[in-house]
Write a protein that holds these residues in place. Structure first.
Motif, PDB file in Angstrom:
ATOM      1  N   LEU A 193       4.007  26.863 -10.411  1.00  0.00           N
ATOM      2  CA  LEU A 193       2.744  26.560 -11.090  1.00  0.00           C
ATOM      3  C   LEU A 193       1.916  25.597 -10.242  1.00  0.00           C
ATOM      4  O   LEU A 193       2.449  24.880  -9.391  1.00  0.00           O
ATOM      5  CB  LEU A 193       3.029  25.957 -12.468  1.00  0.00           C
ATOM      6  CG  LEU A 193       3.800  26.869 -13.424  1.00  0.00           C
ATOM      7  CD1 LEU A 193       4.156  26.125 -14.697  1.00  0.00           C
ATOM      8  CD2 LEU A 193       3.001  28.123 -13.735  1.00  0.00           C
ATOM      9  N   PRO A 194       0.604  25.524 -10.495  1.00  0.00           N
ATOM     10  CA  PRO A 194      -0.240  24.620  -9.706  1.00  0.00           C
ATOM     11  C   PRO A 194       0.020  23.139  -9.968  1.00  0.00           C
ATOM     12  O   PRO A 194      -0.356  22.294  -9.165  1.00  0.00           O
ATOM     13  CB  PRO A 194      -1.668  25.005 -10.105  1.00  0.00           C
ATOM     14  CG  PRO A 194      -1.561  25.874 -11.295  1.00  0.00           C
ATOM     15  CD  PRO A 194      -0.172  26.387 -11.368  1.00  0.00           C
ATOM     16  N   ALA A 195       0.665  22.798 -11.064  1.00  0.00           N
ATOM     17  CA  ALA A 195       0.994  21.398 -11.360  1.00  0.00           C
ATOM     18  C   ALA A 195       2.173  20.953 -10.496  1.00  0.00           C
ATOM     19  O   ALA A 195       2.971  21.776 -10.040  1.00  0.00           O
ATOM     20  CB  ALA A 195       1.357  21.250 -12.836  1.00  0.00           C
ATOM     21  N   VAL A 221      -1.235  10.640 -11.941  1.00  0.00           N
ATOM     22  CA  VAL A 221      -1.000  12.035 -12.302  1.00  0.00           C
ATOM     23  C   VAL A 221      -1.788  12.905 -11.320  1.00  0.00           C
ATOM     24  O   VAL A 221      -2.996  12.708 -11.155  1.00  0.00           O
ATOM     25  CB  VAL A 221      -1.451  12.315 -13.753  1.00  0.00           C
ATOM     26  CG1 VAL A 221      -1.320  13.786 -14.089  1.00  0.00           C
ATOM     27  CG2 VAL A 221      -0.638  11.469 -14.725  1.00  0.00           C
ATOM     28  N   PRO A 222      -1.126  13.856 -10.647  1.00  0.00           N
ATOM     29  CA  PRO A 222      -1.838  14.729  -9.706  1.00  0.00           C
ATOM     30  C   PRO A 222      -2.954  15.507 -10.400  1.00  0.00           C
ATOM     31  O   PRO A 222      -2.904  15.749 -11.610  1.00  0.00           O
ATOM     32  CB  PRO A 222      -0.751  15.676  -9.199  1.00  0.00           C
ATOM     33  CG  PRO A 222       0.536  14.970  -9.479  1.00  0.00           C
ATOM     34  CD  PRO A 222       0.305  14.141 -10.696  1.00  0.00           C
ATOM     35  N   ALA A 223      -3.944  15.924  -9.643  1.00  0.00           N
ATOM     36  CA  ALA A 223      -5.110  16.619 -10.187  1.00  0.00           C
ATOM     37  C   ALA A 223      -4.733  17.883 -10.972  1.00  0.00           C
ATOM     38  O   ALA A 223      -5.342  18.191 -11.984  1.00  0.00           O
ATOM     39  CB  ALA A 223      -6.074  16.968  -9.062  1.00  0.00           C
ATOM     40  N   GLY A 224      -3.740  18.606 -10.536  1.00  0.00           N
ATOM     41  CA  GLY A 224      -3.327  19.838 -11.215  1.00  0.00           C
ATOM     42  C   GLY A 224      -2.435  19.611 -12.417  1.00  0.00           C
ATOM     43  O   GLY A 224      -2.037  20.547 -13.087  1.00  0.00           O
ATOM     44  N   GLY A 225      -2.100  18.361 -12.698  1.00  0.00           N
ATOM     45  CA  GLY A 225      -1.195  18.055 -13.806  1.00  0.00           C
ATOM     46  C   GLY A 225       0.198  17.756 -13.289  1.00  0.00           C
ATOM     47  O   GLY A 225       0.492  17.903 -12.103  1.00  0.00           O
ATOM     48  N   ASP A 278      -7.658  21.343 -19.419  1.00  0.00           N
ATOM     49  CA  ASP A 278      -6.592  21.337 -18.409  1.00  0.00           C
ATOM     50  C   ASP A 278      -5.216  21.430 -19.062  1.00  0.00           C
ATOM     51  O   ASP A 278      -4.334  22.131 -18.562  1.00  0.00           O
ATOM     52  CB  ASP A 278      -6.669  20.074 -17.543  1.00  0.00           C
ATOM     53  CG  ASP A 278      -7.901  20.043 -16.659  1.00  0.00           C
ATOM     54  OD1 ASP A 278      -8.539  21.098 -16.468  1.00  0.00           O
ATOM     55  OD2 ASP A 278      -8.225  18.948 -16.160  1.00  0.00           O
ATOM     56  N   PHE A 279      -5.034  20.712 -20.171  1.00  0.00           N
ATOM     57  CA  PHE A 279      -3.751  20.756 -20.869  1.00  0.00           C
ATOM     58  C   PHE A 279      -3.486  22.150 -21.417  1.00  0.00           C
ATOM     59  O   PHE A 279      -2.382  22.674 -21.306  1.00  0.00           O
ATOM     60  CB  PHE A 279      -3.720  19.718 -22.003  1.00  0.00           C
ATOM     61  CG  PHE A 279      -2.393  19.648 -22.693  1.00  0.00           C
ATOM     62  CD1 PHE A 279      -1.354  18.920 -22.132  1.00  0.00           C
ATOM     63  CD2 PHE A 279      -2.177  20.318 -23.880  1.00  0.00           C
ATOM     64  CE1 PHE A 279      -0.113  18.869 -22.753  1.00  0.00           C
ATOM     65  CE2 PHE A 279      -0.946  20.269 -24.505  1.00  0.00           C
ATOM     66  CZ  PHE A 279       0.081  19.542 -23.947  1.00  0.00           C
TER      67      PHE A 279
END
Length: 139
Positions: free
Chosen positions: A19-21, A33-37, A78-79
């Motif tokens: 996943l991008p997170a 917290v990273p930008a992608g979550g 985003d969540f």
């Protein structure tokens, strides 16, 4: 040689890493917290197994947890995107490549957390039930 439990948890972590997170396992919440979550997989509890005989098998409904965290102005969207992507990746392979009998997530209960001097966090714990069997409770 890793146990079936560890193999399954490692496979779940590897799936989350697609996943991008940022996906961590068993780590503490970092300062940023990273930008992608951020996703943190917690090993959870295997619970009391059901036991069958001949052959002897211990059937678990292991409850792992995924902590999902986003931060920023669009945290609600985003969540939602992050949790939907977790659901999609789990639905794509409900057996973790044949390691589990079934994998299913439960609905998150999101909360907003104020952070002094930074954007508010939106976070939730997502329980994931891993159904699998083992020949020994220690493996």
């Amino acid at each position: 040689m890793p146990t079936p439990r560890e193999t399954i948890l490692a496979a779940l972590h590897a799936m989350l890493q697609t996943l991008p997170a940022t996906a961590l396992r068993g780590d503490v919440l970092p300062e940023r917290v990273p930008a992608g979550g951020l996703l943190i997989l917690r090993d959870g509890e295997p619970g009391e197994p059901e036991v069958t005989l001949s052959p002897l098998r211990y059937h678990y409904q292991h409850r792992a947890e995924i902590e999902a965290v986003v931060q920023g102005a669009d945290r609600d969207a985003d969540f939602d995107t992050l949790t939907a992507s977790i659901g999609a990746v789990l639905a794509a392979d409900r057996t973790l490549g044949g390691l589990c009998d079934w994998v299913e997530a439960e609905a998150p209960r999101p909360i907003d957390l104020a952070v002094e001097g930074a954007a508010t966090l939106k976070a939730a714990v997502i329980p994931v039930v891993l159904h699998y069997a083992s020949a020994d409770p220690l493996t």
